[in-house]
Design an enzyme around this catalytic site. Structure first.
Site, PDB file in Angstrom:
ATOM      1  N   SER A  33     -11.299 -19.560 -24.461  1.00 52.02           N
ATOM      2  CA  SER A  33     -10.971 -19.581 -25.470  1.00 52.02           C
ATOM      3  C   SER A  33     -11.564 -18.105 -26.257  1.00 52.02           C
ATOM      4  CB  SER A  33     -10.327 -20.054 -26.621  1.00 52.02           C
ATOM      5  OG  SER A  33     -10.097 -19.826 -27.752  1.00 52.02           O
ATOM      6  N   LYS A  37     -10.685 -13.533 -25.747  1.00 50.70           N
ATOM      7  CA  LYS A  37     -11.110 -12.467 -26.362  1.00 50.70           C
ATOM      8  C   LYS A  37     -12.043 -11.652 -26.690  1.00 50.70           C
ATOM      9  CE  LYS A  37     -10.293 -15.697 -30.355  1.00 50.70           C
ATOM     10  NZ  LYS A  37      -9.844 -17.287 -28.926  1.00 50.70           N
ATOM     11  N   HIS A  87     -19.469 -14.750 -32.237  1.00 52.28           N
ATOM     12  CA  HIS A  87     -18.569 -15.329 -32.489  1.00 52.28           C
ATOM     13  C   HIS A  87     -18.544 -16.723 -32.891  1.00 52.28           C
ATOM     14  CE1 HIS A  87     -14.064 -16.223 -31.896  1.00 52.28           C
ATOM     15  NE2 HIS A  87     -14.437 -17.723 -31.669  1.00 52.28           N
ATOM     16  N   ARG A  95      -2.840 -25.670 -29.346  1.00 50.50           N
ATOM     17  CA  ARG A  95      -3.987 -25.902 -29.390  1.00 50.50           C
ATOM     18  C   ARG A  95      -3.621 -27.081 -30.707  1.00 50.50           C
ATOM     19  NH1 ARG A  95      -8.631 -23.414 -27.362  1.00 50.50           N
ATOM     20  NH2 ARG A  95      -9.391 -24.961 -27.986  1.00 50.50           N
ATOM     21  N   ASP A 127      -4.587 -16.140 -25.180  1.00 53.93           N
ATOM     22  CA  ASP A 127      -4.613 -17.155 -25.927  1.00 53.93           C
ATOM     23  C   ASP A 127      -4.921 -17.358 -27.511  1.00 53.93           C
ATOM     24  OD1 ASP A 127      -7.383 -19.085 -26.425  1.00 53.93           O
ATOM     25  OD2 ASP A 127      -7.748 -17.278 -28.426  1.00 53.93           O
TER      26      ASP A 127
END
Ligand code: URA
Length: 431
Positions: A190, A194, A90, A175, A168
């Site tokens: 966040s 996930k 990620h 956000r 999220d």
């Protein structure tokens, strides 16, 4: 359950207090189910943005977001008789960051399995799903069964993270439009909510540092990386992070379809050197964490096996790569005012430009333009002749050119000397 009310929770954080575990569990659950309103959560997010959260609060906020939805489990995944190891990466978000596209295919070609839960663009940074949506027919709405099946058959699936950590998904969109993105505890929770819900057994984080990243200093980036690596380790997921440079955009494109086109160039064995370098570096970390030995990620780009995996992934998700990728109907070119050497190109300026061209959104759920983006013709350090094209901007809505060109203005230069080279990979953080 202890009962709370949103104004009290907001006031606690506004005044610099600590949120209790019970308050965090309550507010995440109540927001997920619509019992805390967007305007209340916006106020709490701003209070967290300004006051921060300590490691205990961040860990609990992450756990509460994981618990807001299902958690996938691939521990029994097999292909034939052999166990399949799941590993994911990620990125904390950058400009021109299309690495996920070649990377998942490289790992699949090396025998790993990548369950990649992805998001849409956030602020000035692009999102993998917005990019992939520019491929005709592609869908990221996969059921858990489809993800599992695809991991077995193809070795990778890229799907909307929406079902996972639904708290999220709501917070991410909120956000994005309330100027509360650049907060270490909110980014860490966040990303990790996930990724923990996604159920991969190993995870490599690409933590971006620089003008185009949410963390602009190396110290802040390293702290974000350490926070996320610790959250992963605490949840039993082998986690490692690379700190990578995001002062300049990655590659020669930023936007949606233009980035898919560049990813295809990389998969065909070409493409910009920095995109290839980062793809191979992240793949090397992923294979090592997954315990897959004796495979050369660069070779899968050179011999076409990664391209085969990418084509299989797109086809499995309904996409048709024989349909030409869209490109904005209108274009504007910025040319060199003089000859010399291309100086630094500021990633934030390029990110804002692309966002203003229509590649990102300013309201939740807004449609983005698949064809919006920028092509960078001269990279830092390359020779430039007076009048040569430096950037081409694309959009379907030409009234966007004015604001987009204003964002790009001052974000690049042509000078007499090349800017000092910066390493792309800055550091590596392990638990
Ligand atoms: N990526 C995420 O998933 N969340 C953030 O907050 C920032 C980047």
């Amino acid at each position: 359950m202890t009962s709370f009310d949103a104004p009290t929770v907001i006031a606690t954080k506004r005044d610099g207090g600590r949120l209790s575990d019970a308050a965090i569990d309550w507010v995440i659950d109540a927001y997920t189910h619509g019992c805390v309103a967007d305007e209340q959560m916006s106020a709490l997010l701003m209070a967290i943005f300004l006051r921060g959260m300590d490691p205990g609060e961040t860990a609990r906020w992450t756990t509460a977001m994981v618990a807001s939805g299902p958690r996938l489990d691939f521990s029994g995944l097999r292909r034939g008789d052999a166990p399949l190891v799941t590993v994911d990466k990620h990125s904390t978000g950058g400009v021109g960051d299309k690495i996920t596209l070649p990377l998942v295919a490289v790992i699949a070609a090396c025998g790993g399995a990548v369950p990649q839960a992805s998001g849409r663009g956030l602020g000035h940074t692009g999102g993998t799903l917005d990019k992939l949506d520019s491929i005709a027919g592609f869908t990221a709405a996969l059921s858990n069964r489809q993800v599992t099946d695809q991991l077995r058959r193809v070795g990778a699936a890229i799907f909307a993270a929406g079902q996972l950590a639904p708290a999220d998904a709501k917070l991410y969109a909120l956000r994005d439009v309330t100027a509360t993105v650049e907060s270490l505890p909110l980014i860490a929770s966040s990303v990790m909510s996930k990724k923990l819900a996604e159920g991969a057994s190993a995870l490599v984080l690409d933590v971006k540092i620089g003008s185009g990243a949410f963390m602009t200093s190396a110290a802040a980036g390293a702290e974000l990386a350490r926070t996320m690596v610790a959250l992963g380790a605490a949840a039993g997921v082998r986690t490692r992070a690379l700190l990578t440079d995001m002062n300049a955009p990655l590659g020669a494109t930023a936007g949606n379809a233009v980035e898919v086109a560049e990813a295809l160039e990389v998969l065909a064995g070409g493409g910009p050197a920095d995109v290839v370098e980062l793809t191979v570096a992240l793949a090397t970390e992923m294979l090592s964490l997954a315990g897959i030995e004796g495979r050369d990620p660069a070779q899968t780009l050179a011999d076409g096996t990664a391209m085969d995996r990418f084509r299989a992934l797109i086809a499995a998700q309904g996409g048709d790569l024989s349909v030409p990728l869209p490109i904005g109907a209108c274009s504007e070119t910025v040319t060199a005012p003089r000859g010399g050497t291309m100086g630094d190109i500021d990633a934030m300026a390029v990110g804002q430009t692309v966002w203003r061209l229509g590649a990102g959104r300013s309201r939740p759920g807004e449609q983005v333009q698949a064809g919006a983006g920028i092509r960078i013709h001269r990279r830092p350090g390359e020779p430039v002749a007076a009048g040569e094209p430096l950037f081409t901007l694309y959009t379907d809505t030409p009234e966007r050119f004015g604001p987009a060109l204003a964002a790009l203005d001052g974000g690049w230069s042509v000078g007499d000397t090349a800017p000092p080279p910066r390493p792309l990979i800055i550091d590596r953080i392990e638990p």
